[in-house]
Design a protein around this motif. Structure first.
Motif, PDB file in Angstrom:
ATOM      1  N   PHE A 110      -3.897  16.620  -7.443  1.00 47.25           N
ATOM      2  CA  PHE A 110      -4.608  15.636  -8.292  1.00 47.25           C
ATOM      3  C   PHE A 110      -6.227  15.471  -7.529  1.00 47.25           C
ATOM      4  N   LYS A 111      -6.983  15.776  -8.342  1.00 51.01           N
ATOM      5  CA  LYS A 111      -8.499  15.646  -8.280  1.00 51.01           C
ATOM      6  C   LYS A 111      -8.997  14.010  -8.523  1.00 51.01           C
ATOM      7  N   GLY A 112      -9.089  13.264  -7.646  1.00 52.82           N
ATOM      8  CA  GLY A 112      -9.293  11.875  -7.928  1.00 52.82           C
ATOM      9  C   GLY A 112      -9.254  11.132  -6.558  1.00 52.82           C
ATOM     10  N   THR A 113      -9.292   9.952  -6.791  1.00 51.38           N
ATOM     11  CA  THR A 113      -9.091   8.735  -5.843  1.00 51.38           C
ATOM     12  C   THR A 113      -8.401   7.816  -6.037  1.00 51.38           C
ATOM     13  N   PHE A 114      -7.696   7.198  -5.100  1.00 59.07           N
ATOM     14  CA  PHE A 114      -6.509   6.067  -5.233  1.00 59.07           C
ATOM     15  C   PHE A 114      -7.130   4.766  -4.491  1.00 59.07           C
ATOM     16  N   ASN A 115      -6.969   3.692  -5.099  1.00 62.50           N
ATOM     17  CA  ASN A 115      -7.168   2.306  -4.220  1.00 62.50           C
ATOM     18  C   ASN A 115      -6.157   2.141  -3.134  1.00 62.50           C
ATOM     19  N   VAL A 116      -4.963   2.801  -3.153  1.00 69.23           N
ATOM     20  CA  VAL A 116      -4.064   2.706  -2.138  1.00 69.23           C
ATOM     21  C   VAL A 116      -3.729   3.998  -1.757  1.00 69.23           C
ATOM     22  N   PRO A 117      -3.877   4.538  -0.342  1.00 67.28           N
ATOM     23  CA  PRO A 117      -3.474   5.879   0.093  1.00 67.28           C
ATOM     24  C   PRO A 117      -2.000   6.143  -0.172  1.00 67.28           C
ATOM     25  N   VAL A 118      -1.268   6.751  -1.240  1.00 70.74           N
ATOM     26  CA  VAL A 118      -0.037   6.836  -1.559  1.00 70.74           C
ATOM     27  C   VAL A 118       0.276   8.428  -1.540  1.00 70.74           C
ATOM     28  N   MET A 119      -0.527   9.056  -1.968  1.00 73.23           N
ATOM     29  CA  MET A 119      -0.326  10.594  -2.199  1.00 73.23           C
ATOM     30  C   MET A 119      -0.316  11.094  -0.887  1.00 73.23           C
ATOM     31  N   GLY A 120       0.757  11.503  -0.520  1.00 73.73           N
ATOM     32  CA  GLY A 120       1.004  12.532   0.724  1.00 73.73           C
ATOM     33  C   GLY A 120       1.367  11.521   1.726  1.00 73.73           C
ATOM     34  N   ALA A 121       1.357  10.336   1.666  1.00 72.22           N
ATOM     35  CA  ALA A 121       1.991   9.352   2.576  1.00 72.22           C
ATOM     36  C   ALA A 121       3.508   9.220   2.891  1.00 72.22           C
ATOM     37  N   LYS A 122       3.850   8.999   4.174  1.00 73.91           N
ATOM     38  CA  LYS A 122       5.291   9.103   4.652  1.00 73.91           C
ATOM     39  C   LYS A 122       6.139   7.936   3.999  1.00 73.91           C
ATOM     40  N   ASN A 140       8.131   5.767   4.722  1.00 72.37           N
ATOM     41  CA  ASN A 140       8.349   4.731   5.377  1.00 72.37           C
ATOM     42  C   ASN A 140       7.118   3.854   5.694  1.00 72.37           C
ATOM     43  N   THR A 141       6.100   4.423   5.384  1.00 75.91           N
ATOM     44  CA  THR A 141       4.745   3.689   5.731  1.00 75.91           C
ATOM     45  C   THR A 141       4.165   2.766   4.482  1.00 75.91           C
ATOM     46  N   LEU A 142       4.899   2.983   3.457  1.00 72.20           N
ATOM     47  CA  LEU A 142       4.396   2.267   2.293  1.00 72.20           C
ATOM     48  C   LEU A 142       4.757   0.941   1.875  1.00 72.20           C
ATOM     49  N   PHE A 143       5.722   0.320   2.820  1.00 71.50           N
ATOM     50  CA  PHE A 143       6.231  -0.982   2.689  1.00 71.50           C
ATOM     51  C   PHE A 143       5.060  -2.114   2.542  1.00 71.50           C
ATOM     52  N   LYS A 144       4.030  -2.032   3.369  1.00 78.43           N
ATOM     53  CA  LYS A 144       2.870  -2.819   3.358  1.00 78.43           C
ATOM     54  C   LYS A 144       2.116  -2.842   2.471  1.00 78.43           C
ATOM     55  N   TYR A 145       2.124  -1.693   1.426  1.00 81.76           N
ATOM     56  CA  TYR A 145       1.499  -1.914   0.041  1.00 81.76           C
ATOM     57  C   TYR A 145       2.429  -2.261  -0.835  1.00 81.76           C
ATOM     58  N   LEU A 146       3.768  -1.625  -0.878  1.00 82.49           N
ATOM     59  CA  LEU A 146       4.303  -1.780  -2.318  1.00 82.49           C
ATOM     60  C   LEU A 146       5.884  -2.582  -2.137  1.00 82.49           C
ATOM     61  N   GLY A 147       6.061  -3.123  -0.647  1.00 81.61           N
ATOM     62  CA  GLY A 147       7.034  -3.965  -0.541  1.00 81.61           C
ATOM     63  C   GLY A 147       8.534  -2.900  -0.577  1.00 81.61           C
TER      64      GLY A 147
END
Length: 163
Positions: free
Chosen positions: A96-108, A110-117
């Protein structure tokens, strides 16, 4: 003989003079709001015509119909993003060529709980999160990093993704 040659050259010149170069429409940067479920302010249930008008640089489009692959949509293959308009979801690939307000793409994973629950549904290779707008599905590669993002205005019970 000179007149025939001049006539021939004139015809060649005028036929090429009508040819025009057409520049590809510009869209600017695609901005994805993961928490609100929007791409450049558009939700996944936006119509194909509205998407085409707002983001005219699409590489292909297919009208919604029973015979259309995945029900129809608007595709930006050069940016690795697709709007499936009949199924009301957006799919974003890892190129994807663009931006995210939350750094989700490529994130591990177990690191997404703080953003998504916590995910509502969990599988070996994907998680589905219940969001205020509908559903967010994250697919993971072998290293456990996000490789594909799908979000929809539909709930996990009515979500219908394209295989």
């Amino acid at each position: 003989m000179k007149t025939i040659l001049m006539l021939f050259l004139s015809l060649v010149f005028f036929s090429t003079a009508k040819a025009q170069l057409k520049a590809k429409p510009k869209c600017g940067t695609f901005e994805v709001d993961i928490l609100d479920g929007k791409v450049n302010g558009m939700k996944p249930n936006t119509t194909a015509n509205e998407i085409k008008a707002a983001l005219p640089c699409f590489t292909s489009a297919e009208d919604e119909s029973p015979t259309a692959k995945c029900g129809g949509g608007v595709y930006y293959k050069d940016r690795d993003i697709s709007f499936y308009t009949d199924r009301d979801y957006v799919e974003i690939g890892e190129k994807f060529k663009g931006t995210f307000n939350v750094p989700v793409m490529g994130a591990k994973r177990n690191t997404l709980f703080k953003y998504l629950g916590n995910p509502k549904i969990r599988d070996d290779n994907w998680d589905a999160f219940e969001m205020s707008y509908g559903t967010l599905v994250l697919h993971y590669n072998a290293a456990g990093k996000v490789k594909t993002i799908q979000f929809s205005t539909r709930s996990t019970d009515t979500l219908n993704l394209c295989e």
